[in-house]
Motif scaffolding. Structure first.
Motif, mmCIF file in Angstrom:
data_model
loop_
_atom_site.group_PDB
_atom_site.id
_atom_site.type_symbol
_atom_site.label_atom_id
_atom_site.label_comp_id
_atom_site.label_asym_id
_atom_site.label_seq_id
_atom_site.Cartn_x
_atom_site.Cartn_y
_atom_site.Cartn_z
ATOM 1 N N ASP A 88 0.863 -1.183 0.000
ATOM 2 C CA ASP A 88 0.000 0.000 0.000
ATOM 3 C C ASP A 88 0.900 1.232 0.000
ATOM 4 O O ASP A 88 1.420 1.639 1.034
ATOM 5 C CB ASP A 88 -0.911 0.001 1.231
ATOM 6 N N LEU A 89 1.103 1.832 -1.174
ATOM 7 C CA LEU A 89 2.062 2.938 -1.259
ATOM 8 C C LEU A 89 1.573 4.195 -0.555
ATOM 9 O O LEU A 89 2.372 5.094 -0.272
ATOM 10 C CB LEU A 89 2.371 3.243 -2.727
ATOM 11 N N VAL A 90 0.283 4.279 -0.265
ATOM 12 C CA VAL A 90 -0.210 5.402 0.543
ATOM 13 C C VAL A 90 0.342 5.288 1.964
ATOM 14 O O VAL A 90 0.622 6.289 2.618
ATOM 15 C CB VAL A 90 -1.749 5.441 0.548
ATOM 16 N N ASP A 91 0.500 4.045 2.414
ATOM 17 C CA ASP A 91 1.072 3.779 3.737
ATOM 18 C C ASP A 91 2.389 3.025 3.521
ATOM 19 O O ASP A 91 2.529 1.854 3.868
ATOM 20 C CB ASP A 91 0.084 2.958 4.568
ATOM 21 N N PHE A 92 3.333 3.705 2.926
ATOM 22 C CA PHE A 92 4.559 3.117 2.381
ATOM 23 C C PHE A 92 5.336 2.291 3.409
ATOM 24 O O PHE A 92 5.933 1.263 3.080
ATOM 25 C CB PHE A 92 5.446 4.244 1.839
ATOM 26 N N PHE A 93 5.344 2.719 4.653
ATOM 27 C CA PHE A 93 6.164 2.068 5.673
ATOM 28 C C PHE A 93 5.414 1.002 6.473
ATOM 29 O O PHE A 93 5.926 0.493 7.467
ATOM 30 C CB PHE A 93 6.763 3.124 6.608
ATOM 31 N N ASP A 94 4.224 0.658 6.019
ATOM 32 C CA ASP A 94 3.473 -0.426 6.652
ATOM 33 C C ASP A 94 4.006 -1.748 6.096
ATOM 34 O O ASP A 94 3.492 -2.300 5.126
ATOM 35 C CB ASP A 94 1.980 -0.273 6.364
ATOM 36 N N PHE A 95 5.067 -2.232 6.714
ATOM 37 C CA PHE A 95 5.836 -3.366 6.198
ATOM 38 C C PHE A 95 5.993 -4.396 7.302
ATOM 39 O O PHE A 95 6.418 -4.067 8.411
ATOM 40 C CB PHE A 95 7.211 -2.855 5.742
ATOM 41 N N ASP A 96 5.675 -5.643 7.011
ATOM 42 C CA ASP A 96 5.793 -6.688 8.028
ATOM 43 C C ASP A 96 6.183 -7.996 7.340
ATOM 44 O O ASP A 96 5.333 -8.817 6.992
ATOM 45 C CB ASP A 96 4.490 -6.833 8.801
ATOM 46 N N ALA A 97 7.481 -8.161 7.113
ATOM 47 C CA ALA A 97 7.988 -9.351 6.437
ATOM 48 C C ALA A 97 9.462 -9.524 6.749
ATOM 49 O O ALA A 97 10.138 -8.573 7.162
ATOM 50 C CB ALA A 97 7.779 -9.236 4.923
ATOM 51 N N GLU A 98 9.959 -10.751 6.555
ATOM 52 C CA GLU A 98 11.390 -11.042 6.589
ATOM 53 C C GLU A 98 11.754 -11.675 5.253
ATOM 54 O O GLU A 98 11.165 -12.692 4.858
ATOM 55 C CB GLU A 98 11.756 -11.986 7.732
ATOM 56 N N ILE A 99 12.724 -11.067 4.595
ATOM 57 C CA ILE A 99 13.101 -11.492 3.249
ATOM 58 C C ILE A 99 14.607 -11.724 3.228
ATOM 59 O O ILE A 99 15.389 -10.814 3.532
ATOM 60 C CB ILE A 99 12.731 -10.414 2.205
ATOM 61 N N ASP A 100 15.025 -12.920 2.880
ATOM 62 C CA ASP A 100 16.443 -13.242 2.797
ATOM 63 C C ASP A 100 16.899 -13.188 1.340
ATOM 64 O O ASP A 100 16.195 -13.654 0.436
ATOM 65 C CB ASP A 100 16.718 -14.650 3.333
ATOM 66 N N ILE A 101 18.092 -12.630 1.117
ATOM 67 C CA ILE A 101 18.671 -12.590 -0.223
ATOM 68 C C ILE A 101 20.149 -12.920 -0.112
ATOM 69 O O ILE A 101 20.827 -12.463 0.814
ATOM 70 C CB ILE A 101 18.442 -11.224 -0.899
ATOM 71 N N TRP A 102 20.647 -13.731 -1.033
ATOM 72 C CA TRP A 102 22.054 -14.121 -1.051
ATOM 73 C C TRP A 102 22.813 -13.226 -2.024
ATOM 74 O O TRP A 102 22.312 -12.897 -3.102
ATOM 75 C CB TRP A 102 22.186 -15.591 -1.435
ATOM 76 N N PHE A 103 24.063 -12.858 -1.648
ATOM 77 C CA PHE A 103 24.741 -11.756 -2.321
ATOM 78 C C PHE A 103 26.243 -11.923 -2.154
ATOM 79 O O PHE A 103 26.725 -12.229 -1.068
ATOM 80 C CB PHE A 103 24.285 -10.458 -1.638
ATOM 81 N N GLY A 104 27.020 -11.731 -3.241
ATOM 82 C CA GLY A 104 28.466 -11.776 -3.080
ATOM 83 C C GLY A 104 29.224 -11.877 -4.386
ATOM 84 O O GLY A 104 28.654 -12.123 -5.444
#
Length: 250
Positions: A72-88
């Motif tokens: 919901d971009l009107v409430d941009f900071f309403d975020f509730d998740a854990e997302i893992d990403i591998w990087f290197g």
């Protein structure tokens, strides 16, 4: 018909085959395939439930950015998740980073990245990959049964995929990374991960407040991207006539 119609692209609806995992329809801007001579590819997805997306790969010479926020971009900071990403830099020594707030990941050329594991999705997550070329090229790795290694190229052009080998091996690699629980994180790549600050603008109730903005190199050294999310809530005029000398803008 306007003489400038060639620069405007109405984004079509594209229905997802995984409607239980992703909001459907989705939206994609496919660079050269969508708008002649475009130097940008960008997708718009909303992830509804935990899933594993993509596989390890890198890009030869093009930067890419991953954008994560609440849906919901009107409430941009309403975020509730854990997302893992591998990087290197080394495919055998990638580090795991966990995203818990709206933010941006900068992926320089030659940097291995993926998969993205949406481990917990308590609220839908908006995801946009931003790739700065009109045609996308990915390099992944396959270790064959005899121990030899090859690096298949996946190249998408105007006619669709020019070369797409079976990618089952790459998705198995992604599953293995998640299953091993690899948690190495030295902080070496922290500079490529950026959390949006909660920014309150001064334009009253014209735009949603707060909003997410990313101001390029002022917030991330060497970044080649500048952008943000503003949601217009009422009639207004914005911008003044201007040009950019050497860069496209979208």
């Amino acid at each position: 018909m306007s003489r400038f119609d060639e620069f405007v692209y109405p984004i079509p609806k594209r229905y997802s085959e995984r409607g239980d995992v992703y909001a459907s329809p989705k939206a994609y801007f496919l660079g050269n395939e969508s708008l002649k001579n475009s130097r940008l590819r960008m997708g718009f997805s909303v992830v509804l439930k935990p899933t594993l997306a993509g596989h390890p790969h890198f890009h030869h010479s093009i930067e890419e950015y991953y954008l994560f926020s609440g849906s919901d971009l009107v409430d941009f900071f309403d975020f509730d998740a854990e997302i893992d990403i591998w990087f290197g830099e080394d495919p055998d020594e990638m580090e795991k980073y966990t995203i818990t707030k709206p933010g941006i990941v900068r992926i320089p050329p030659g940097m291995w990245h993926g998969p993205i594991h949406y481990r917990n999705v308590r609220k839908p997550v908006a995801f946009s990959p931003v790739y700065f070329d009109g045609e996308i090229s990915k390099i992944t790795r396959r270790i064959k049964a005899d121990g030899t290694v090859e690096y298949p190229s996946i190249v998408t052009g105007l006619g669709g995929d020019l070369l797409r080998p079976s990618l089952a091996f790459a998705y198995e690699w992604a599953k293995k990374l998640v299953a091993t629980g690899q948690t190495k994180h030295t902080g070496k790549y922290d500079k490529y991960f950026y959390e949006y600050p909660v920014e309150h603008h001064q334009y009253g109730d014209t735009y949603a407040n707060p909003r997410g903005k990313f101001r390029g190199i002022t917030q991330m050294p060497e970044a080649r991207f500048y952008g943000g999310f503003s949601v217009v809530l009422k009639d207004t005029n914005m911008e003044v006539p201007h040009i950019h000398y050497s860069n496209d803008e979208y």
